[in-house]
Design a protein around this motif. Structure first.
Motif, PDB file in Angstrom:
ATOM      1  N   TRP A  25      -0.031   3.309  -2.640  1.00  0.00           N
ATOM      2  CA  TRP A  25      -1.384   3.753  -2.978  1.00  0.00           C
ATOM      3  C   TRP A  25      -1.405   5.141  -3.100  1.00  0.00           C
ATOM      4  O   TRP A  25      -2.145   5.883  -3.661  1.00  0.00           O
ATOM      5  CB  TRP A  25      -2.344   3.209  -2.007  1.00  0.00           C
ATOM      6  CG  TRP A  25      -3.694   3.495  -2.305  1.00  0.00           C
ATOM      7  CD1 TRP A  25      -4.412   4.315  -1.451  1.00  0.00           C
ATOM      8  CD2 TRP A  25      -4.674   2.819  -3.094  1.00  0.00           C
ATOM      9  NE1 TRP A  25      -5.674   4.327  -1.791  1.00  0.00           N
ATOM     10  CE2 TRP A  25      -5.957   3.498  -3.020  1.00  0.00           C
ATOM     11  CE3 TRP A  25      -4.382   2.080  -4.345  1.00  0.00           C
ATOM     12  CZ2 TRP A  25      -6.893   3.354  -3.843  1.00  0.00           C
ATOM     13  CZ3 TRP A  25      -5.595   1.512  -5.078  1.00  0.00           C
ATOM     14  CH2 TRP A  25      -6.673   2.510  -4.672  1.00  0.00           C
ATOM     15  N   THR A  71      -2.505   2.200   5.114  1.00  0.00           N
ATOM     16  CA  THR A  71      -3.498   2.929   4.552  1.00  0.00           C
ATOM     17  C   THR A  71      -4.994   2.309   5.024  1.00  0.00           C
ATOM     18  O   THR A  71      -4.996   1.048   5.123  1.00  0.00           O
ATOM     19  CB  THR A  71      -3.640   2.574   3.085  1.00  0.00           C
ATOM     20  OG1 THR A  71      -2.144   3.144   2.396  1.00  0.00           O
ATOM     21  CG2 THR A  71      -4.906   3.371   2.260  1.00  0.00           C
ATOM     22  N   VAL A 103      -9.160   1.977  -0.024  1.00  0.00           N
ATOM     23  CA  VAL A 103      -8.904   1.015  -0.987  1.00  0.00           C
ATOM     24  C   VAL A 103      -9.992   0.314  -1.598  1.00  0.00           C
ATOM     25  O   VAL A 103     -10.108   0.185  -2.950  1.00  0.00           O
ATOM     26  CB  VAL A 103      -7.635   0.036  -0.798  1.00  0.00           C
ATOM     27  CG1 VAL A 103      -7.388  -0.880  -2.037  1.00  0.00           C
ATOM     28  CG2 VAL A 103      -6.473   0.574  -0.369  1.00  0.00           C
ATOM     29  N   ASN A 130      -2.752   5.404  -6.446  1.00  0.00           N
ATOM     30  CA  ASN A 130      -4.071   5.612  -6.172  1.00  0.00           C
ATOM     31  C   ASN A 130      -5.007   4.692  -7.151  1.00  0.00           C
ATOM     32  O   ASN A 130      -4.435   3.598  -7.513  1.00  0.00           O
ATOM     33  CB  ASN A 130      -4.941   6.975  -5.826  1.00  0.00           C
ATOM     34  CG  ASN A 130      -6.218   6.685  -5.137  1.00  0.00           C
ATOM     35  OD1 ASN A 130      -7.175   6.355  -5.676  1.00  0.00           O
ATOM     36  ND2 ASN A 130      -6.280   7.372  -3.931  1.00  0.00           N
ATOM     37  N   ASP A 161       0.852  -1.106  -0.044  1.00  0.00           N
ATOM     38  CA  ASP A 161       0.123   0.196   0.073  1.00  0.00           C
ATOM     39  C   ASP A 161       0.995   1.328  -0.056  1.00  0.00           C
ATOM     40  O   ASP A 161       0.363   2.397  -0.287  1.00  0.00           O
ATOM     41  CB  ASP A 161      -1.078  -0.059   1.138  1.00  0.00           C
ATOM     42  CG  ASP A 161      -0.214   0.142   2.384  1.00  0.00           C
ATOM     43  OD1 ASP A 161       1.003  -0.364   2.574  1.00  0.00           O
ATOM     44  OD2 ASP A 161      -1.054   0.618   3.473  1.00  0.00           O
ATOM     45  N   VAL A 165      -4.151  -4.933  -3.075  1.00  0.00           N
ATOM     46  CA  VAL A 165      -3.231  -4.045  -2.345  1.00  0.00           C
ATOM     47  C   VAL A 165      -3.261  -4.588  -0.809  1.00  0.00           C
ATOM     48  O   VAL A 165      -4.268  -4.759  -0.286  1.00  0.00           O
ATOM     49  CB  VAL A 165      -3.943  -2.583  -2.250  1.00  0.00           C
ATOM     50  CG1 VAL A 165      -2.995  -1.744  -1.727  1.00  0.00           C
ATOM     51  CG2 VAL A 165      -4.113  -2.091  -3.913  1.00  0.00           C
TER      52      VAL A 165
END
Length: 104
Positions: A61, A79, A84, A65, A58, A74
């Motif tokens: 991320w 996060t 997610v 994104n 992550d 993920v």
């Protein structure tokens, strides 16, 4: 079958400081972060060609994104899971205090 492509702790800034790599990025008119995202996409396609489900940390991320391929799982450690899953992605939830051997 799963294949973890990592992508955590990648220092893309150093890529811009290596002349050959900086020239490669310039010729393609992309940033170092773009190159990392290209790697993620290419590695995902390659692994899926062998029928692997791809997992990624992550840590990328917040940077990429929803540009991370939808089919990528993920693995979250920091996060919030709902950040997610709200995009329709699958997650592996790994609370770091419970799963990291090297932490007290």
């Amino acid at each position: 079958n799963f294949f973890h492509i990592g992508s955590d702790e990648v220092n893309t800034e150093c890529w811009s400081n290596v002349p050959d790599v900086a020239n490669w990025l310039k010729r393609r008119n992309i940033t170092a972060q773009d190159a990392l995202l290209d790697f993620i996409k290419d590695a995902t396609a390659l692994a899926e060609g062998f029928q692997f489900n791809v997992i990624i940390w992550d840590s990328v991320w917040p940077i990429f994104n929803t540009r991370i391929p939808q089919e990528v799982i993920v693995q979250v450690t920091s996060t919030p899971v709902q950040h997610v899953t709200s995009t329709g992605r699958r997650v592996v939830s790994s609370y770091p205090r419970a799963f990291y051997i090297n932490r007290p």
